[in-house]
Design a protein around this motif. Sequence first.
Motif, PDB file in Angstrom:
ATOM      1  N   GLU A 135       0.833  -1.203   0.000  1.00 62.48           N
ATOM      2  CA  GLU A 135       0.000   0.000   0.000  1.00 62.48           C
ATOM      3  C   GLU A 135       0.870   1.257   0.000  1.00 62.48           C
ATOM      4  N   THR A 136       0.260   2.409  -0.255  1.00 62.15           N
ATOM      5  CA  THR A 136       0.972   3.676  -0.268  1.00 62.15           C
ATOM      6  C   THR A 136       1.186   4.205   1.149  1.00 62.15           C
ATOM      7  N   VAL A 137       2.055   5.193   1.268  1.00 59.79           N
ATOM      8  CA  VAL A 137       2.301   5.841   2.558  1.00 59.79           C
ATOM      9  C   VAL A 137       1.017   6.436   3.127  1.00 59.79           C
ATOM     10  N   GLN A 138       0.273   7.133   2.269  1.00 63.56           N
ATOM     11  CA  GLN A 138      -0.960   7.770   2.734  1.00 63.56           C
ATOM     12  C   GLN A 138      -1.954   6.734   3.261  1.00 63.56           C
ATOM     13  N   SER A 139      -2.066   5.609   2.583  1.00 63.66           N
ATOM     14  CA  SER A 139      -2.960   4.539   3.049  1.00 63.66           C
ATOM     15  C   SER A 139      -2.500   3.998   4.399  1.00 63.66           C
ATOM     16  N   TRP A 140      -1.184   3.823   4.558  1.00 60.53           N
ATOM     17  CA  TRP A 140      -0.687   3.268   5.816  1.00 60.53           C
ATOM     18  C   TRP A 140      -0.902   4.213   6.995  1.00 60.53           C
ATOM     19  N   ILE A 141      -0.787   5.504   6.755  1.00 57.79           N
ATOM     20  CA  ILE A 141      -1.063   6.455   7.838  1.00 57.79           C
ATOM     21  C   ILE A 141      -2.521   6.326   8.276  1.00 57.79           C
ATOM     22  N   GLU A 142      -3.417   6.160   7.317  1.00 58.10           N
ATOM     23  CA  GLU A 142      -4.836   5.989   7.640  1.00 58.10           C
ATOM     24  C   GLU A 142      -5.084   4.661   8.352  1.00 58.10           C
ATOM     25  N   TYR A 143      -4.474   3.587   7.858  1.00 60.52           N
ATOM     26  CA  TYR A 143      -4.688   2.274   8.469  1.00 60.52           C
ATOM     27  C   TYR A 143      -4.173   2.247   9.911  1.00 60.52           C
ATOM     28  N   TRP A 149     -11.887   3.731   5.906  1.00 59.66           N
ATOM     29  CA  TRP A 149     -13.294   3.362   5.729  1.00 59.66           C
ATOM     30  C   TRP A 149     -13.443   1.883   5.384  1.00 59.66           C
ATOM     31  N   ASN A 150     -12.327   1.229   5.109  1.00 53.70           N
ATOM     32  CA  ASN A 150     -12.356  -0.181   4.728  1.00 53.70           C
ATOM     33  C   ASN A 150     -12.349  -1.050   5.986  1.00 53.70           C
ATOM     34  N   PRO A 151     -13.443  -1.753   6.279  1.00 58.55           N
ATOM     35  CA  PRO A 151     -13.501  -2.557   7.511  1.00 58.55           C
ATOM     36  C   PRO A 151     -12.465  -3.675   7.536  1.00 58.55           C
ATOM     37  N   LEU A 152     -11.979  -4.088   6.374  1.00 60.21           N
ATOM     38  CA  LEU A 152     -10.978  -5.149   6.313  1.00 60.21           C
ATOM     39  C   LEU A 152      -9.597  -4.655   6.738  1.00 60.21           C
ATOM     40  N   LYS A 153      -9.450  -3.343   6.857  1.00 57.64           N
ATOM     41  CA  LYS A 153      -8.154  -2.775   7.224  1.00 57.64           C
ATOM     42  C   LYS A 153      -8.106  -2.291   8.666  1.00 57.64           C
ATOM     43  N   LEU A 154      -9.212  -2.391   9.384  1.00 60.08           N
ATOM     44  CA  LEU A 154      -9.276  -1.840  10.738  1.00 60.08           C
ATOM     45  C   LEU A 154      -8.342  -2.555  11.714  1.00 60.08           C
ATOM     46  N   HIS A 155      -8.001  -3.812  11.420  1.00 62.76           N
ATOM     47  CA  HIS A 155      -7.125  -4.543  12.336  1.00 62.76           C
ATOM     48  C   HIS A 155      -5.686  -4.040  12.279  1.00 62.76           C
ATOM     49  N   PHE A 156      -5.379  -3.164  11.316  1.00 59.77           N
ATOM     50  CA  PHE A 156      -4.039  -2.591  11.234  1.00 59.77           C
ATOM     51  C   PHE A 156      -3.839  -1.436  12.221  1.00 59.77           C
ATOM     52  N   GLN A 157      -4.904  -0.991  12.855  1.00 60.82           N
ATOM     53  CA  GLN A 157      -4.801   0.170  13.741  1.00 60.82           C
ATOM     54  C   GLN A 157      -3.853  -0.104  14.908  1.00 60.82           C
ATOM     55  N   LEU A 158      -2.957   0.836  15.152  1.00 59.69           N
ATOM     56  CA  LEU A 158      -2.107   0.779  16.337  1.00 59.69           C
ATOM     57  C   LEU A 158      -2.840   1.503  17.469  1.00 59.69           C
ATOM     58  N   ARG A 159      -3.123   0.798  18.539  1.00 59.15           N
ATOM     59  CA  ARG A 159      -3.942   1.354  19.609  1.00 59.15           C
ATOM     60  C   ARG A 159      -3.091   1.909  20.758  1.00 59.15           C
ATOM     61  N   ASN A 160      -3.661   2.918  21.434  1.00 56.58           N
ATOM     62  CA  ASN A 160      -3.039   3.501  22.632  1.00 56.58           C
ATOM     63  C   ASN A 160      -1.604   3.965  22.383  1.00 56.58           C
TER      64      ASN A 160
END
Length: 286
Positions: A135-143, A149-160
């Motif tokens: 993926e692109t840099v911009q996509s990774w910042i969002e993920y 907005w893509n529910p399949l990418k929500l698990h990439f979120q870094l929490r806390n």
Amino acid sequence: MNRPDGLIQRRNAQKETSDRNHNDSDDEKKRSSSEDDIDDADSKETRLTLMEEVLLLGLKDKEGYTSFWNDCISSGLRGCILIELALRGRVELEKAGLRRKSLLNRKVIVRSDQATGDVLLDEALKHLKETDPPETVQSWIEYLSGESWNPLKLHFQLRNVRERLAKNLVEKGVLTTEKQNFLVFDMTTHPLTDNIIKTKLVKKVQESVLSKWMNDPQRMDKRMLSLIYLAHASDVLENAFAPLSDDDYEVAMKRVRDLLDLDLDAESAKPQANDLMWAVFAAFIK
């Protein structure tokens, strides 16, 4: 930025920081900037990552938390993570190719999956490695921010992320941990243990655009250049400039604007440039 607010913040900061020791030596251990050194390991000394530096600039010294009105620092910290991985030689951008793809259209490639020793960096690196196609840099910042907005990418979120970075700074002796009551809820805060490390950091940022200004981004230290861009993107750069005199403040802000107005694609194509670093800058000032 709004000048009257900047003046007020600088006057308040001058009052709050008048007792700081500004004569601390500037002999802090410098890190190697070689992009080929993929064996760089973290240590527990007071050597801060880019993410920790941005957070430290954003933290209120005595209160120990970032401004409730700052909605930029979350994504800014994710940008810091990508640049930190790039500076450690773990990730890079795909080649521009004959048609010279723009920075924001090029994909992030994992160069080495060797652990860094930093939990946040290794977690992000694992996500990058497992993604196919890249993926692109911009996509990774969002993920990584959880803003996709893509529910399949929500698990990439870094929490806390802020809390985890603050705990790292507690371990390094820069911050301490307290509980504060905000009427309807309690919150863990992380005030400064002392002002030495932050004072050095603020001084370093100020000098980079004043007495040590290079007037050429390619000659600037990559970490410092990244800190300026990402602190601006995270809306915490003003905190470093607040103690300056009005004249120095004007000079510093003009030079920051000069950096923001650069042709980032052209800068990334120059010898020794780190493409991914410039791509992160582009993602925030597009």
